[in-house]
Design a protein around this motif. Structure first.
Motif, PDB file in Angstrom:
ATOM      1  N   VAL A  47       4.301  -3.047 -12.175  1.00 33.00           N
ATOM      2  CA  VAL A  47       3.542  -2.759 -10.960  1.00 33.00           C
ATOM      3  C   VAL A  47       2.096  -2.468 -11.331  1.00 33.00           C
ATOM      4  CG1 VAL A  47       3.304  -1.210  -8.991  1.00 33.00           C
ATOM      5  CG2 VAL A  47       5.589  -1.897  -9.772  1.00 33.00           C
ATOM      6  N   LEU A  48       1.184  -3.255 -10.739  1.00 36.27           N
ATOM      7  CA  LEU A  48      -0.246  -3.014 -10.919  1.00 36.27           C
ATOM      8  C   LEU A  48      -0.729  -2.112  -9.785  1.00 36.27           C
ATOM      9  CD1 LEU A  48       0.289  -5.799 -12.435  1.00 36.27           C
ATOM     10  CD2 LEU A  48      -2.106  -6.303 -11.967  1.00 36.27           C
ATOM     11  N   THR A  49      -1.702  -1.315 -10.086  1.00 34.64           N
ATOM     12  CA  THR A  49      -2.353  -0.508  -9.045  1.00 34.64           C
ATOM     13  C   THR A  49      -3.786  -0.977  -8.917  1.00 34.64           C
ATOM     14  OG1 THR A  49      -2.981   1.202 -10.638  1.00 34.64           O
ATOM     15  CG2 THR A  49      -0.870   1.476  -9.461  1.00 34.64           C
TER      16      THR A  49
ATOM     17  N   ALA B 298       3.585  -7.628  -8.588  1.00 32.48           N
ATOM     18  CA  ALA B 298       3.570  -6.601  -7.545  1.00 32.48           C
ATOM     19  C   ALA B 298       2.317  -5.752  -7.718  1.00 32.48           C
ATOM     20  CB  ALA B 298       4.819  -5.729  -7.630  1.00 32.48           C
ATOM     21  N   VAL B 299       1.570  -5.567  -6.628  1.00 31.40           N
ATOM     22  CA  VAL B 299       0.317  -4.797  -6.665  1.00 31.40           C
ATOM     23  C   VAL B 299       0.385  -3.692  -5.619  1.00 31.40           C
ATOM     24  CG1 VAL B 299      -2.170  -4.862  -6.348  1.00 31.40           C
ATOM     25  CG2 VAL B 299      -0.996  -6.802  -7.442  1.00 31.40           C
ATOM     26  N   LEU B 300       0.227  -2.451  -6.081  1.00 34.68           N
ATOM     27  CA  LEU B 300       0.130  -1.309  -5.165  1.00 34.68           C
ATOM     28  C   LEU B 300      -1.358  -1.084  -4.900  1.00 34.68           C
ATOM     29  CD1 LEU B 300       1.521   0.978  -3.610  1.00 34.68           C
ATOM     30  CD2 LEU B 300       1.336   2.376  -5.687  1.00 34.68           C
ATOM     31  N   ASN B 301      -1.834  -1.545  -3.749  1.00 28.37           N
ATOM     32  CA  ASN B 301      -3.251  -1.516  -3.423  1.00 28.37           C
ATOM     33  C   ASN B 301      -3.627  -0.177  -2.772  1.00 28.37           C
ATOM     34  OD1 ASN B 301      -5.778  -2.715  -3.369  1.00 28.37           O
ATOM     35  ND2 ASN B 301      -5.473  -3.609  -1.341  1.00 28.37           N
ATOM     36  N   GLN B 302      -4.922  -0.010  -2.547  1.00 26.40           N
ATOM     37  CA  GLN B 302      -5.472   1.198  -1.929  1.00 26.40           C
ATOM     38  C   GLN B 302      -5.160   2.439  -2.763  1.00 26.40           C
ATOM     39  OE1 GLN B 302      -4.080   1.284   2.148  1.00 26.40           O
ATOM     40  NE2 GLN B 302      -4.973  -0.742   2.621  1.00 26.40           N
ATOM     41  N   ALA B 303      -5.245   2.261  -4.091  1.00 24.96           N
ATOM     42  CA  ALA B 303      -4.966   3.376  -5.002  1.00 24.96           C
ATOM     43  C   ALA B 303      -5.957   4.513  -4.818  1.00 24.96           C
ATOM     44  CB  ALA B 303      -4.993   2.877  -6.441  1.00 24.96           C
TER      45      ALA B 303
ATOM     46  N   ASP C 266       0.856  -1.188   0.000  1.00 26.36           N
ATOM     47  CA  ASP C 266       0.000   0.000   0.000  1.00 26.36           C
ATOM     48  C   ASP C 266       0.889   1.232   0.000  1.00 26.36           C
ATOM     49  OD1 ASP C 266       0.213   1.094   2.988  1.00 26.36           O
ATOM     50  OD2 ASP C 266       0.115  -1.099   3.078  1.00 26.36           O
ATOM     51  N   PRO C 267       0.308   2.422  -0.184  1.00 26.06           N
ATOM     52  CA  PRO C 267       1.127   3.640  -0.272  1.00 26.06           C
ATOM     53  C   PRO C 267       1.974   3.909   0.965  1.00 26.06           C
ATOM     54  CG  PRO C 267      -1.059   4.063  -1.144  1.00 26.06           C
ATOM     55  CD  PRO C 267      -1.113   2.703  -0.524  1.00 26.06           C
ATOM     56  N   GLN C 268       1.599   3.341   2.116  1.00 21.62           N
ATOM     57  CA  GLN C 268       2.352   3.603   3.338  1.00 21.62           C
ATOM     58  C   GLN C 268       3.522   2.636   3.527  1.00 21.62           C
ATOM     59  OE1 GLN C 268      -0.850   3.394   6.240  1.00 21.62           O
ATOM     60  NE2 GLN C 268      -0.908   5.635   6.412  1.00 21.62           N
ATOM     61  N   LYS C 269       3.372   1.397   3.050  1.00 19.00           N
ATOM     62  CA  LYS C 269       4.382   0.374   3.345  1.00 19.00           C
ATOM     63  C   LYS C 269       5.060  -0.205   2.105  1.00 19.00           C
ATOM     64  CE  LYS C 269       2.569  -1.209   7.768  1.00 19.00           C
ATOM     65  NZ  LYS C 269       2.180  -2.389   8.596  1.00 19.00           N
TER      66      LYS C 269
ATOM     67  N   GLN D  10       3.700   8.464  -8.982  1.00 21.58           N
ATOM     68  CA  GLN D  10       4.970   8.613  -8.288  1.00 21.58           C
ATOM     69  C   GLN D  10       5.253   7.391  -7.399  1.00 21.58           C
ATOM     70  OE1 GLN D  10       4.877  12.296  -6.120  1.00 21.58           O
ATOM     71  NE2 GLN D  10       4.744  13.572  -7.975  1.00 21.58           N
ATOM     72  N   CYS D  11       4.222   6.932  -6.686  1.00 16.53           N
ATOM     73  CA  CYS D  11       4.405   5.754  -5.828  1.00 16.53           C
ATOM     74  C   CYS D  11       4.724   4.519  -6.663  1.00 16.53           C
ATOM     75  CB  CYS D  11       3.155   5.515  -4.983  1.00 16.53           C
ATOM     76  SG  CYS D  11       2.954   6.711  -3.627  1.00 16.53           S
ATOM     77  N   SER D  12       4.041   4.395  -7.798  1.00 17.45           N
ATOM     78  CA  SER D  12       4.302   3.247  -8.675  1.00 17.45           C
ATOM     79  C   SER D  12       5.726   3.265  -9.200  1.00 17.45           C
ATOM     80  CB  SER D  12       3.307   3.243  -9.844  1.00 17.45           C
ATOM     81  OG  SER D  12       1.987   3.108  -9.380  1.00 17.45           O
ATOM     82  N   ASP D  13       6.168   4.431  -9.626  1.00 19.06           N
ATOM     83  CA  ASP D  13       7.541   4.549 -10.134  1.00 19.06           C
ATOM     84  C   ASP D  13       8.552   4.244  -9.034  1.00 19.06           C
ATOM     85  OD1 ASP D  13       6.533   5.232 -12.573  1.00 19.06           O
ATOM     86  OD2 ASP D  13       6.823   7.412 -12.316  1.00 19.06           O
ATOM     87  N   ASP D  14       8.276   4.713  -7.829  1.00 21.03           N
ATOM     88  CA  ASP D  14       9.211   4.473  -6.725  1.00 21.03           C
ATOM     89  C   ASP D  14       9.245   2.994  -6.355  1.00 21.03           C
ATOM     90  OD1 ASP D  14      11.115   5.427  -4.927  1.00 21.03           O
ATOM     91  OD2 ASP D  14       9.645   5.582  -3.302  1.00 21.03           O
TER      92      ASP D  14
END
Length: 563
Positions: free
Chosen positions: A238-240, A204-209, A178-181, A219-223
C-alpha cells in the motif's frame, strides 16, 4: 525480457508465445466443452480471447495504467500530480470526471491504442519543463499511458459503465482510495476481490495522507492491507500519497516507471484475464472422470439381445439346421414332404442365398433376401425387454456420470440413452448383417450318399421281387433266384434297403438335434458379438466421447490457467 517490479517484488513476465498458447487453450476448452460449460462464462471467455488478439495486435509497447477510485478519493488530483500539470478537471461538484482522460509519455504512436480504448481526451506529456524530469526514478515513463477514470461509484450510471468498460481493457490497475472510503464494500467486493487473479498488475494507493497524523496513516495503511488480504490480494503493498503536499508522488512515479520498464504489464493483465475465465469455467469441470471399458458388460448385451429378438433368431437357426439336415440325410422317398414345412429363417426374412455358403466360418454371400427387404420380420421387443434396456442404459449413464458436474452428467445420460427407434433399427440391422449359417457338415454328405445307395438297393430288391411276381402271375418259366441263407436276394435287398434307410434316418435325426444345438450356440455368440458392437457404437462410445471431452476440456482449462 525484463521482469516487472511492482510493490517492491519482481514478477516474472508472460511471453507473447506463452500468452498465445494460453489463449488457444482457452478457446479450445470452450469449443470442446460446448454446452456443458456455463454459457455466460463461455461467452465471456470468447470475448477475452478476442480482446487478447486485439490488444496484442496493436503496434507499440505502451503500458496502460488506470487510476480508479470512488467519488472524492482525489484520483484526478493525483493524476495531475503525476503528470505535472493540470490536465484533469478538479472541482467541488462531484462527480467531476465523466469521461476518461489519457496522459501519454513518449513519442511512439499511440492513437490506435487510444482509439481501441475509446479515449478521446488525450494529453501528451513533455517532461521537460514540467518539474518532474529529474525524479531519480529508475528508467523512464516513456511508453506510459495513464488514464483518469470516472468514479466507479458515481451517481451517474453512464459514469460507472464507462469506468468498468475501461477497467476491462487496461494493463495495470491503481486503486486510489482515501481515509474515509478505503474500507468501502463496493471497492473491495465488486472490484478488488473480483480481480484477485490480477494481483500482478495491481497497485493500491491511500491518498489524502495529509489529513492524517503519522500514527493514523500507519493504522489506515495496515487496515487497508488487511482488507486487501481478505480480498485475496496478499502481495500488493500500500502506497500513501497526497497530491496537496506531494507526499508519495515520486514513489508512485517510480512504480509506474517499473511497470513501463518491464514491458510485461499488458501480457500479464491479459494472462490474468485468461486465468480468471479459465478458473470460472473450471468450476464446472470435475478433477477426474469415471473410466469405462471399451466393451459393454454382459448385462447390457443381454438386455439388448432380448430386445433384438436374438432368442427367437437362435431358435429359428436350430430349427432350420434340423430341417435342412433331415432334408439332406432323411430317407429319399419321404424327403419331398419336407418341402411343405416352412423355412424358419425365411419366415423372419433372415434366409440367405445358399450359393454363397463357403468357408468354415460361415457364408459370405452378399446377395440375400434381407438386403432387398432392408428389414427383418422379427417381432417387436416386449415391454419387459424394453424395460430391461432402459434399466441397463440408465445404469450405464449413472455409472459414467458419477462425480461429474450436472451438465456433464446430463450429457453422459443423454449419450447413454439414444432414441429408442434408432437403437431398434441398429439392432435389427446388426441381426440382418450377421451370418446365420455355417458350412454344411461332412456327415450330411456321407449320410446322403449312403441313403441314396440304400434307396437304390431298396428299389433293386423291389423291382426284382415285382419281376418275379409278374413272371409267376404269367406262369412264365421259373428263374432260379439266388439265396442269401434262408432269404432270397431280392427280399434281402428290399428289406435291407428299407430298414437301413429308416435306421440311418433315425440316427440322422439324433445327430441333427445335437448339431442344431451346437449351431444355435455358435450363432448366438455371433449375434451377441454383433449386438455388443451396436452397444459400443450407439451407447458406450458416445458416453466415452463425452468423458474424453470432459478430460480434454479440463486439460485445456488447466493449460490456460498455467497450472
Amino acid at each position: 525480457m525484463s521482469p516487472l517490479r511492482m510493490g517492491g517484488r519482481t514478477l516474472k513476465g508472460v511471453s507473447a508465445e506463452e500468452l498465445e498458447r494460453r489463449t488457444e487453450a482457452l478457446e479450445a476448452a470452450v469449443r470442446t466443452g460446448g454446452r456443458q460449460l456455463d454459457g455466460e462464462q463461455a461467452a465471456r471467455a470468447g470475448q477475452v480471447a478476442a480482446k487478447v488478439r486485439e490488444r496484442t495486435g496493436l503496434v507499440g509497447g505502451h503500458t496502460v495504467v488506470a487510476l480508479a477510485g470512488a467519488t472524492g478519493s482525489g484520483k484526478s488530483s493525483l493524476f495531475n500530480a503525476v503528470v505535472g500539470s493540470e490536465v484533469a478537471e478538479i472541482g467541488a461538484r462531484r462527480p467531476t470526471t465523466s469521461t476518461p482522460t489519457a496522459a501519454v509519455w513518449g513519442v511512439e504512436p499511440v492513437n490506435d491504442l487510444l482509439d481501441w480504448l475509446h479515449v478521446g481526451t488525450r494529453h501528451f506529456v513533455d517532461e521537460i519543463g514540467t518539474g518532474v524530469e529529474d525524479t531519480g526514478a529508475i528508467g523512464s515513463l516513456d511508453g506510459l499511458v495513464l488514464l483518469d477514470l470516472p468514479d466507479f461509484d458515481s451517481r451517474e450510471t453512464s459514469h460507472r459503465v464507462e469506468a468498468e468498460r475501461i477497467l476491462a481493457l487496461v494493463d495495470v490497475f491503481v486503486w486510489v482510495t482515501d481515509p474515509q472510503k478505503y474500507a468501502d464494500a463496493r471497492l473491495h467486493d465488486d472490484y478488488v476481490a473480483a480481480l484477485s487473479t490480477h494481483e500482478t498488475v495491481m497497485m493500491a494507493v491511500l491518498n489524502q495522507a495529509d489529513r492524517l497524523t503519522a500514527d493514523e496513516l500507519r493504522q489506515c495503511s495496515d487496515d487497508l492491507r488487511r482488507l486487501l488480504g481478505r480480498d485475496g490480494i496478499t502481495q500488493v503493498s500500500v502506497l500513501t500519497s497526497s497530491a496537496t503536499t506531494g507526499h508519495g508522488i515520486e514513489e508512485l512515479r517510480q512504480r509506474l516507471a517499473n511497470a513501463v520498464a518491464g514491458q510485461n504489464a499488458a501480457r500479464n493483465r491479459l494472462a490474468a484475464d485468461i486465468r480468471s475465465c479459465a478458473d470460472r469455467l473450471r468450476v464446472g469441470v470435475a478433477d477426474t472422470e469415471p473410466q469405462l471399458r471399451d466393451r459393454p458388460d454382459d448385462a447390457l448385451v443381454d438386455a439388448l439381445a432380448r430386445s433384438a429378438g436374438i432368442p427367437t433368431v437362435v431358435a429359428a437357426v436350430e430349427r432350420d439346421y434340423r430341417r435342412e439336415a433331415w432334408a439332406r440325410t432323411g430317407w429319399p422317398f419321404t424327403r419331398w414332404a419336407r418341402a411343405f414345412r416352412p423355412d424358419p429363417l425365411r419366415r423372419l426374412r433372415l434366409d440367405r442365398d445358399h450359393a454363397g455358403d463357403t468357408g468354415p466360418a460361415g457364408p459370405v454371400s452378399a446377395q440375400d433376401v434381407r438386403s432387398v427387404l432392408g428389414r427383418s420380420s422379427l417381432p417387436p421387443a416386449t415391454p419387459a425387454a424394453r424395460a430391461a434396456v432402459d434399466l441397463t442404459t440408465r445404469q450405464l449413464g449413472d455409472r459414467a456420470g458419477e462425480g461429474l458436474p450436472q451438465r456433464w452428467a446430463e450429457a453422459v445420460d443423454d449419450a447413454a440413452t439414444p432414441e429408442r427407434d434408432d437403437l431398434a433399427d441398429a439392432l435389427d440391422q446388426a441381426v440382418m448383417g450377421t451370418s446365420l449359417r455355417a458350412r454344411a457338415p461332412l456327415w450330411w454328405t456321407v449320410f446322403g450318399i449312403v441313403q441314396v445307395a440304400l434307396a437304390v438297393v431298396f428299389v433293386v430288391g423291389l423291382v426284382w421281387l415285382a419281376t418275379l411276381s409278374v413272371m409267376g402271375f404269367l406262369r412264365l418259366p421259373e428263374v432260379d433266384t439266388p439265396m442269401l441263407g434262408p432269404v432270397s436276394w431280392p427280399l434281402a435287398l428290399l428289406v435291407g434297403g428299407l430298414v437301413g434307410g429308416v435306421v440311418l434316418a433315425w440316427l440322422a435325426r439324433g445327430l441333427a438335434r445335437v448339431g442344431g444345438r451346437r449351431r444355435a450356440s455358435r450363432i448366438d455368440r455371433r449375434l451377441r458379438d454383433s449386438v455388443a458392437d451396436v452397444a459400443s457404437e450407439h451407447l458406450l462410445m458416445p458416453v466415452i466421447d463425452v468423458l474424453q471431452r470432459h478430460a480434454l476440456t479440463r486439460a485445456q482449462l488447466d493449460r490456460a490457467r498455467a497450472v
